[in-house]
Design a protein around this motif. Sequence first.
Motif, short mmCIF file in Angstrom:
data_model
loop_
_atom_site.label_atom_id
_atom_site.label_comp_id
_atom_site.label_asym_id
_atom_site.label_seq_id
_atom_site.Cartn_x
_atom_site.Cartn_y
_atom_site.Cartn_z
N GLU A 258 -3.46 -16.75 -4.53
CA GLU A 258 -2.43 -15.72 -5.12
C GLU A 258 -2.76 -15.32 -6.51
O GLU A 258 -2.29 -14.35 -6.99
CB GLU A 258 -1.04 -16.36 -5.10
CG GLU A 258 -0.56 -16.51 -3.50
CD GLU A 258 0.84 -16.99 -3.41
OE1 GLU A 258 1.50 -17.38 -4.45
OE2 GLU A 258 1.42 -17.46 -2.48
N THR A 259 -3.28 -16.31 -7.18
CA THR A 259 -3.96 -15.97 -8.59
C THR A 259 -4.59 -14.45 -8.69
O THR A 259 -4.39 -13.63 -9.87
CB THR A 259 -4.89 -17.08 -9.23
OG1 THR A 259 -4.10 -18.09 -8.98
CG2 THR A 259 -5.47 -16.65 -10.43
N SER A 260 -5.05 -13.90 -7.52
CA SER A 260 -5.76 -12.69 -7.48
C SER A 260 -4.77 -11.77 -7.77
O SER A 260 -5.34 -10.32 -8.27
CB SER A 260 -6.72 -12.54 -6.14
OG SER A 260 -5.77 -12.71 -5.26
N ASP A 261 -3.45 -11.89 -7.51
CA ASP A 261 -2.46 -10.76 -7.99
C ASP A 261 -1.96 -10.85 -9.26
O ASP A 261 -1.42 -9.82 -9.63
CB ASP A 261 -1.35 -11.10 -6.76
CG ASP A 261 -1.78 -10.90 -5.45
OD1 ASP A 261 -2.57 -9.82 -5.14
OD2 ASP A 261 -1.15 -11.61 -4.52
N TRP B 20 -5.75 -9.08 2.78
CA TRP B 20 -5.22 -8.83 1.30
C TRP B 20 -6.43 -7.81 0.85
O TRP B 20 -6.09 -6.88 0.20
CB TRP B 20 -5.54 -10.03 0.49
CG TRP B 20 -5.33 -9.79 -1.20
CD1 TRP B 20 -4.41 -9.92 -1.81
CD2 TRP B 20 -6.53 -9.51 -1.89
NE1 TRP B 20 -4.80 -9.67 -3.02
CE2 TRP B 20 -6.14 -9.38 -3.08
CE3 TRP B 20 -7.88 -9.31 -1.71
CZ2 TRP B 20 -6.83 -9.03 -4.39
CZ3 TRP B 20 -8.89 -8.99 -3.21
CH2 TRP B 20 -8.08 -8.74 -4.22
N HIS C 187 -6.18 -9.19 -11.33
CA HIS C 187 -6.29 -7.97 -10.24
C HIS C 187 -7.13 -6.97 -11.00
O HIS C 187 -8.02 -6.44 -10.64
CB HIS C 187 -5.08 -7.68 -9.93
CG HIS C 187 -4.97 -6.95 -8.67
ND1 HIS C 187 -5.11 -5.26 -8.81
CD2 HIS C 187 -4.84 -7.25 -7.53
CE1 HIS C 187 -5.06 -4.96 -7.57
NE2 HIS C 187 -5.12 -5.93 -6.66
N ARG D 215 -10.64 -13.30 -2.78
CA ARG D 215 -9.28 -13.64 -2.49
C ARG D 215 -9.04 -15.25 -2.07
O ARG D 215 -8.17 -15.95 -2.38
CB ARG D 215 -8.49 -12.69 -1.30
CG ARG D 215 -7.15 -13.31 -0.83
CD ARG D 215 -6.14 -13.02 -1.96
NE ARG D 215 -4.66 -13.44 -1.65
CZ ARG D 215 -3.78 -13.18 -2.01
NH1 ARG D 215 -3.81 -12.92 -3.51
NH2 ARG D 215 -2.60 -13.61 -1.66
N LYS E 257 -5.43 -4.33 1.56
CA LYS E 257 -4.29 -3.90 0.72
C LYS E 257 -4.89 -3.36 -0.65
O LYS E 257 -4.31 -2.66 -1.40
CB LYS E 257 -3.37 -4.91 0.75
CG LYS E 257 -2.38 -5.16 2.00
CD LYS E 257 -1.36 -6.14 2.00
CE LYS E 257 -0.70 -6.53 3.34
NZ LYS E 257 0.22 -7.58 3.06
N PHE E 258 -5.88 -4.22 -1.30
CA PHE E 258 -6.29 -3.97 -2.39
C PHE E 258 -7.22 -2.42 -2.25
O PHE E 258 -7.10 -1.69 -3.04
CB PHE E 258 -7.50 -5.02 -2.92
CG PHE E 258 -8.34 -4.65 -3.84
CD1 PHE E 258 -7.92 -5.12 -5.20
CD2 PHE E 258 -9.57 -4.12 -3.51
CE1 PHE E 258 -8.83 -4.86 -6.32
CE2 PHE E 258 -10.34 -3.91 -4.75
CZ PHE E 258 -9.96 -3.97 -6.06
N TYR F 1 -1.69 -9.69 -12.97
CA TYR F 1 -2.18 -8.53 -13.32
C TYR F 1 -3.72 -8.60 -13.96
O TYR F 1 -4.22 -7.65 -13.89
CB TYR F 1 -1.04 -8.05 -14.39
CG TYR F 1 -1.31 -6.81 -14.93
CD1 TYR F 1 -2.11 -6.54 -16.13
CD2 TYR F 1 -1.13 -5.39 -14.36
CE1 TYR F 1 -2.26 -5.21 -16.94
CE2 TYR F 1 -1.64 -4.27 -14.87
CZ TYR F 1 -2.25 -4.22 -15.99
OH TYR F 1 -2.46 -3.01 -16.40
#
Length: 594
Positions: free
Chosen positions: A369-372, A335, A377, A364, A338-339, A374
């Motif tokens: 998944e909360t890190s995605d 992750w 992030h 992460r 990709k970030f 908006y």
Amino acid sequence: MGFQTPKYDLIDLIRDARAGKIQLPDFQRGYVWDDERVRQLLVTVAVGHPMGVLLVLQTGSRSVHFESKPIETMTPPEGTLPDLLVLDGQQRLTSLSQALSGEGVVATKDDGDRRYFIKVADALAHPDRLDEAIVSLPASGVVRTNFDRDIVLDVSGREEQVAEGYLPITEIFSGGGAAQWALEWAQKNEVDLGVISQFLTLLNEPMRGYEIPAILLDKETTVEAVTTVFEKVNQGGVKLTVFELLTAKFAGDRSYFEQEGKAFRLRRDWERIREVLDDHPVLEGFDNDDFLQAVTLASSLHGPTATTARKEDVLKLRLESYLQWSPKIVEGLIWAAKFLDGQHVHTASDLPYPKQIVPLAVLRVALGETSDAYGVHARIRQWFWSGIFGELYGSAIETRFARDVEQVPAWAQAKDDAVVPRTVEESYFNESRLHSLRTRNSAAYKGLYALLMAHDCKDWVFNQSFDRAHYLELRVDIHHIFPKAWCNKNDIPWEQRESIVNKTPLARTTNIKLSGNAPSVYRKTIERESQAPAALIDEVVADHQIDPKLLWADDFQGFFTARREALCALVEQATGKSVTRDVVESSDSGIEQG
């Protein structure tokens, strides 16, 4: 834990190594000594100087189980179980076991197979210079010159060795010692037999009686104690890394062995993980110690103890914790790659702070998944850039790692009780810093390079965005806007010429096409090569935070002032904090610091 400090006769150690009674834990690194180091070790034995302490562990412990392997080139009967394992002293004991037994051939790492001899006449004539009398020769015993055409020395067989006076050092450690060889040498060379007694006193008896002190850890020693002692004692050779120390600790975990029927191989597990990470160029420099630090951070963050990433606490990591958190850290690293790609940090060399990947991956893991989301992030991005432009990851990073993974998750989720992370709070950037950002040695320099690409600036000729594919294809790098040659001709101060303000991402071929010309000149090159209308070219240039009118007018000072302000705005947008304007314009250079 109990321990003793015995002394072992070298001749007995070699015998036990050959018989398999002394072996190595199978996690130990391979044999790495060079020829001269082996020769000097033999000189140490010959003159009776100490060579340091061995660290050995009794086998049969109820809490520690290391799988073993014979000392390199030793061939004990298959299935032989050792009485002792060598934890420190592997290189020395391997060198001595190979050089002083069997054929005496040592597989050195720099000069191939070698054998060692004592020039007896020289040793007897100059007993104070034994260093010169002990020599290394090719394993064949034949020394050649002239591209191997001519033989200058042949001591390949016993007859030749006796004739030349070259005593194979293995003779001293053979069953009866070197007395018979010395007698043959004396008779062959018509030497007084009294010299034999001198030889035996000088070399044979002292070397056969050489003792090596040791620390013997008993069967009650725990795996944690083994790791601690291993770290403290292993100071003579290549210093052990955290990874190597934990490799030893995990390999000795008896509960895992009893459950799985085999020892845990940390090195093999890391090789598997490394293959996964290799799909992401930005993770190329992420090493095994970094990985263990991330695992420790995640484990301690979710455990009863303080969150930590310090070396001494990484060494306390237990195998069950590693097995629980390492797969999650791998996912966190993918992750993170990709970030970083989203921030236009595409390769390891572009990373402003390589170590910042450690807390990024753990965030992460903590957020899932909360890190995605908006908003979450966006705050992670703010934290990321705050660390870079605040230049906060240059020192005391282990403490910062721990604070970040504790503070960022709640703040990123805008929880009521959240505090602003110290990394965000402490970050500040001065306008004048732009003048001193001149090379990739600075994290903020790389940060601005990435920020420019992240704001969709494109190549001036190919009009391609610098996503990862095009970045690599076009061989993008950061290049001068007002070329160096033009700046020198026009007396532009070097501080301005080399500043990040006068640089921008461009394809390699585009930079070559611009050559050293003034912008007003290379504009025509861009028009010709791109076949684009002037308005579109201006738009592409403007996306680099450049005022096209000032650029095409060759107005360096006007360009510099305007772009400096534009870059300050980029930093403010990334960090969410105001940049301190501390530059006072000067009539001479326009860059005095206030």
